[in-house]
Write an enzyme that holds these catalytic residues in place. Structure first.
Site, PDB file in Angstrom:
ATOM      1  N   LYS A 190       0.856  -1.193   0.000  1.00  0.00           N
ATOM      2  CA  LYS A 190       0.000   0.000   0.000  1.00  0.00           C
ATOM      3  C   LYS A 190       0.889   1.240   0.000  1.00  0.00           C
ATOM      4  O   LYS A 190       1.528   1.560   1.000  1.00  0.00           O
ATOM      5  CB  LYS A 190      -0.910   0.046   1.225  1.00  0.00           C
ATOM      6  CG  LYS A 190      -1.961   1.156   1.048  1.00  0.00           C
ATOM      7  CD  LYS A 190      -2.594   1.628   2.317  1.00  0.00           C
ATOM      8  CE  LYS A 190      -1.939   2.821   2.931  1.00  0.00           C
ATOM      9  NZ  LYS A 190      -1.843   4.024   2.092  1.00  0.00           N
ATOM     10  N   GLU A 267       8.935   0.377  11.273  1.00  0.00           N
ATOM     11  CA  GLU A 267      10.000   1.373  11.063  1.00  0.00           C
ATOM     12  C   GLU A 267       9.326   2.722  11.263  1.00  0.00           C
ATOM     13  O   GLU A 267       8.564   3.164  10.395  1.00  0.00           O
ATOM     14  CB  GLU A 267      10.543   1.286   9.631  1.00  0.00           C
ATOM     15  CG  GLU A 267      11.196  -0.031   9.272  1.00  0.00           C
ATOM     16  CD  GLU A 267      12.636  -0.127   9.733  1.00  0.00           C
ATOM     17  OE1 GLU A 267      13.139   0.829  10.354  1.00  0.00           O
ATOM     18  OE2 GLU A 267      13.252  -1.170   9.486  1.00  0.00           O
ATOM     19  N   CYS A 301      13.043  10.110   8.082  1.00  0.00           N
ATOM     20  CA  CYS A 301      12.818   9.560   9.427  1.00  0.00           C
ATOM     21  C   CYS A 301      14.062   9.708  10.305  1.00  0.00           C
ATOM     22  O   CYS A 301      13.955   9.919  11.498  1.00  0.00           O
ATOM     23  CB  CYS A 301      12.426   8.102   9.321  1.00  0.00           C
ATOM     24  SG  CYS A 301      13.537   7.167   8.262  1.00  0.00           S
ATOM     25  N   GLU A 398       9.126  15.022  16.452  1.00  0.00           N
ATOM     26  CA  GLU A 398       9.586  14.949  15.063  1.00  0.00           C
ATOM     27  C   GLU A 398       8.867  16.022  14.244  1.00  0.00           C
ATOM     28  O   GLU A 398       7.646  16.056  14.197  1.00  0.00           O
ATOM     29  CB  GLU A 398       9.240  13.562  14.516  1.00  0.00           C
ATOM     30  CG  GLU A 398       9.771  13.318  13.134  1.00  0.00           C
ATOM     31  CD  GLU A 398       9.409  11.928  12.628  1.00  0.00           C
ATOM     32  OE1 GLU A 398       8.274  11.475  12.829  1.00  0.00           O
ATOM     33  OE2 GLU A 398      10.286  11.293  11.994  1.00  0.00           O
TER      34      GLU A 398
HETATM   35  P1  NAD Z   1       1.738   7.827   8.502  1.00  0.00           P
HETATM   36  O1  NAD Z   1       1.950   6.913   9.643  1.00  0.00           O
HETATM   37  O2  NAD Z   1       0.671   8.836   8.593  1.00  0.00           O
HETATM   38  O3  NAD Z   1       1.437   6.992   7.181  1.00  0.00           O
HETATM   39  C1  NAD Z   1       2.280   5.955   6.731  1.00  0.00           C
HETATM   40  C2  NAD Z   1       1.464   4.984   5.915  1.00  0.00           C
HETATM   41  O4  NAD Z   1       0.515   4.367   6.777  1.00  0.00           O
HETATM   42  C3  NAD Z   1       0.662   5.628   4.791  1.00  0.00           C
HETATM   43  O5  NAD Z   1       0.647   4.731   3.702  1.00  0.00           O
HETATM   44  C4  NAD Z   1      -0.724   5.756   5.398  1.00  0.00           C
HETATM   45  O6  NAD Z   1      -1.765   5.766   4.436  1.00  0.00           O
HETATM   46  C5  NAD Z   1      -0.803   4.509   6.254  1.00  0.00           C
HETATM   47  N1  NAD Z   1      -1.717   4.594   7.392  1.00  0.00           N
HETATM   48  C6  NAD Z   1      -2.221   5.703   7.989  1.00  0.00           C
HETATM   49  N2  NAD Z   1      -3.040   5.354   9.008  1.00  0.00           N
HETATM   50  C7  NAD Z   1      -3.043   3.995   9.059  1.00  0.00           C
HETATM   51  C8  NAD Z   1      -3.668   3.034   9.909  1.00  0.00           C
HETATM   52  N3  NAD Z   1      -4.455   3.399  10.905  1.00  0.00           N
HETATM   53  N4  NAD Z   1      -3.418   1.725   9.698  1.00  0.00           N
HETATM   54  C9  NAD Z   1      -2.592   1.327   8.695  1.00  0.00           C
HETATM   55  N5  NAD Z   1      -1.991   2.186   7.843  1.00  0.00           N
HETATM   56  C10 NAD Z   1      -2.202   3.510   8.030  1.00  0.00           C
HETATM   57  O7  NAD Z   1       3.154   8.467   8.231  1.00  0.00           O
HETATM   58  P2  NAD Z   1       3.528   9.508   7.106  1.00  0.00           P
HETATM   59  O8  NAD Z   1       3.125  10.853   7.563  1.00  0.00           O
HETATM   60  O9  NAD Z   1       3.069   9.022   5.772  1.00  0.00           O
HETATM   61  O10 NAD Z   1       5.111   9.360   7.086  1.00  0.00           O
HETATM   62  C11 NAD Z   1       5.916  10.049   7.920  1.00  0.00           C
HETATM   63  C12 NAD Z   1       6.359   9.178   9.081  1.00  0.00           C
HETATM   64  O11 NAD Z   1       7.023   8.015   8.593  1.00  0.00           O
HETATM   65  C13 NAD Z   1       7.367   9.904   9.944  1.00  0.00           C
HETATM   66  O12 NAD Z   1       7.054   9.723  11.286  1.00  0.00           O
HETATM   67  C14 NAD Z   1       8.673   9.207   9.594  1.00  0.00           C
HETATM   68  O13 NAD Z   1       9.637   9.272  10.586  1.00  0.00           O
HETATM   69  C15 NAD Z   1       8.237   7.819   9.311  1.00  0.00           C
HETATM   70  N6  NAD Z   1       9.224   7.106   8.494  1.00  0.00           N
HETATM   71  C16 NAD Z   1      10.004   6.147   9.090  1.00  0.00           C
HETATM   72  C17 NAD Z   1      10.979   5.489   8.358  1.00  0.00           C
HETATM   73  C18 NAD Z   1      11.842   4.428   8.998  1.00  0.00           C
HETATM   74  O14 NAD Z   1      12.482   3.675   8.276  1.00  0.00           O
HETATM   75  N7  NAD Z   1      11.890   4.352  10.304  1.00  0.00           N
HETATM   76  C19 NAD Z   1      11.161   5.784   7.005  1.00  0.00           C
HETATM   77  C20 NAD Z   1      10.368   6.765   6.434  1.00  0.00           C
HETATM   78  C21 NAD Z   1       9.394   7.417   7.193  1.00  0.00           C
END
Ligand code: NAD
Length: 489
Positions: A190, A267, A301, A398
């Site tokens: 997804k 992650e 991240c 963050e």
């Molecule tokens: P997010 O958690 O809002 O969304 C991430 C993904 O999860 C999206 O595809 C979203 O549609 C989906 N999602 C949202 N709600 C959900 C739910 N209830 N159940 C399942 N899936 C759901 O995060 P974001 O704003 O898209 O991304 C930024 C975040 O990602 C930051 O906190 C960043 O640090 C983190 N990140 C971590 C890494 C790592 O490797 N640790 C890498 C990249 C980004």
């Protein structure tokens, strides 16, 4: 001694926009299930928008529960055949995907930049080559799994659900799909709500590579779809969820899966410390600080968003950093000279603005680079906060934007204590001329990745992942195989 300027000419960059006329984008993309693009059961299409211009690029199908059920069923029936293929045959498919990513690299880079707002220089030189490198790396592992999980007989988990964020859309897809497929699993990916396009081009690449139908499904949609994939539909659910995203959503997923026989890796977010000691090569450190926080607009991240500087060089480093920040070119992400592109969405811009306002309200001193920002689109000027206290929100939360918070320290012990004073533990940077000091500090830090005299360097052979609220499980290298395998004996 007075220094005469060597020239009175002021050098300016000429515009260097990347062409877009080579793109082969469709007006509409369906869901990718069973090796083919198809209509979503609920008929819902949502435009994906260029954050630098606010103009729609293409319409993308959003999946609903019926599509998830179908994708799981198809992936389940494809799994035994995929797992039973000779390992080297699976490797050939991954190798082909890697080659096709390379062949379509220019197109993928431009689409990544259009859909996500990141500078073309980064999508061209980092995202796309690293995505190909991940497939190459795991193509190499596919017939060596028993060496990856030493001396044990292993088997794939079955069907895996993979949810990725918007900051590195294709690269995160590669981090997820390459090890899962190498290990013999089938996968349902997804992509993030705002950046589905390169994942859909990857679906085309899977077709070109003649990957057997059902081995990969791509289902665009929002968080609701992610939650459906996690929970399953009716009686059908996946065997593992691999999630990259925010800590808040990671927590929800962990709660949803508690007590169920579904494997999980998370992650999550970070607030990584970038530590500059007085004995560091300061000009080099400043380049590393800039790369640590302004790369991909700080939508990283592991961004070095907490800058810890030894007090004796604090003023000097801040002066050098501020001067360097003034040289950053902010604007059109498609321009090859752009350093800082567009913020990914209106929502993310709002989040950055809220936290920056909190920083000012709590008494930190803000400096933002004066630059003329485009009229349309989502933009935030590179920003530096000084006089930050460790309790300020800008030092603990963050921001996920081009904002760096500076704290100081006097001794090595204080640097370690301050760096570890975080609920996150994803990455850290150490700038010092002394190798022994770097090792000593690195081993005292609770961070999954520690860079020395560099920052934001990624390599498919190296494990990446966090401690504490940054999640668990590792991606990359041989460590990245383990979460996609079960030990048989
Ligand atoms: P997010 O958690 O809002 O969304 C991430 C993904 O999860 C999206 O595809 C979203 O549609 C989906 N999602 C949202 N709600 C959900 C739910 N209830 N159940 C399942 N899936 C759901 O995060 P974001 O704003 O898209 O991304 C930024 C975040 O990602 C930051 O906190 C960043 O640090 C983190 N990140 C971590 C890494 C790592 O490797 N640790 C890498 C990249 C980004």
């Amino acid at each position: 001694m007075s220094v005469e300027p060597r020239t009175s000419v002021v050098w300016e960059y000429a515009p260097a926009p990347e062409a877009t006329d080579h793109l082969r984008l469709a007006e509409r993309y369906g869901l990718f299930i069973d090796g083919a693009f198809c209509e979503p059961a609920e008929g819902r299409y949502v435009p994906t928008v260029n954050p630098a211009t606010e103009t729609p690029i293409a319409e993308v199908a959003w999946a609903g529960p019926a599509d998830v059920a179908r994708a799981i069923e198809v992936a389940r029936s494809a799994a035994p055949r995929w797992a039973a293929l000779p390992d080297r045959e699976r490797a050939k498919y991954l190798f082909r995907i890697a080659r096709l990513i390379q062949e379509r690299a220019r197109e993928l880079a431009v689409v990544e930049t259009l859909d996500g707002g990141k500078p073309l220089r980064e999508s061209r030189d980092v995202d796309i080559p690293l995505a190909a490198a991940h497939f190459f790396h795991y193509a190499g592992w596919a017939d060596k799994l028993r060496y990856g999980v030493v001396a044990r007989e292993v088997a794939p988990l079955g069907v895996v659900g993979q949810i990725v964020p918007w900051n590195f859309p294709l690269l995160m897809a590669a981090w997820k799909l390459a090890p899962a497929l190498a290990c013999g699993n089938t996968a349902i990916l997804k992509p993030a709500d705002t950046t589905p396009l390169t994942a859909l081009l990857l679906a085309e690449i899977c077709q070109e590579a003649e990957l057997p139908a059902g081995v990969v499904a791509i289902l665009p949609g929002d968080g609701l779809l992610g939650a459906t994939l996690v929970r399953g539909v009716g009686g059908s659910c996946v065997d593992k969820i691999a999630f990259t995203g925010s800590t808040a959503v990671g927590r929800e997923i962990q709660t949803a899966l508690a007590g169920r026989d579904v494997a999980l890796t998370l992650e999550l977010g970070g607030k990584s410390a970038n530590i500059v000691f007085e004995d560091a090569a300061l000009d080099q450190a400043v380049e590393g600080i800039v790369n640590g926080i302004f790369f991909n607009q700080g939508h990283v991240c592991c961004a070095g968003s907490r800058l810890l500087i030894q007090e004796s060089v604090l003023d000097e480093v801040i002066a050098k950093l501020w001067r360097r920040m003034g040289l950053l070119r902010v604007g059109d992400p498609l321009d090859k000279n752009t350093d800082v592109g567009a913020i990914n969405s209106a929502e993310q811009l709002q989040r950055i603005e809220t936290l920056v306002a909190a920083g000012e309200a709590e008494g930190a001193v803000r400096r933002s680079v004066a630059c003329s920002l485009p009229q349309r689109g989502y933009w935030f000027a590179p920003t530096l906060f000084t006089d930050v206290s460790p309790a300020h929100r800008i030092a603990t939360e963050e921001i996920f934007g081009p904002v760096v918070s500076v704290l100081s320290f006097r001794t090595q012990a204080e640097a370690i204590e301050k760096a570890n004073n975080s609920r996150y533990g994803l990455a850290a940077g150490i700038w010092t001329d002394k190798g022994a000091k770097a090792f000593e500090v690195a081993s005292a830090l609770r961070a999954g990745v520690v860079w020395q005299n560099t920052y934001n360097h990624f390599d498919p052979t190296a494990a990446f992942g966090g401690y504490k609220e940054s999640g668990f499980g590792r991606e990359g290298g041989s460590a990245g195989l383990r979460p996609y395998l079960r030990v048989v004996r």
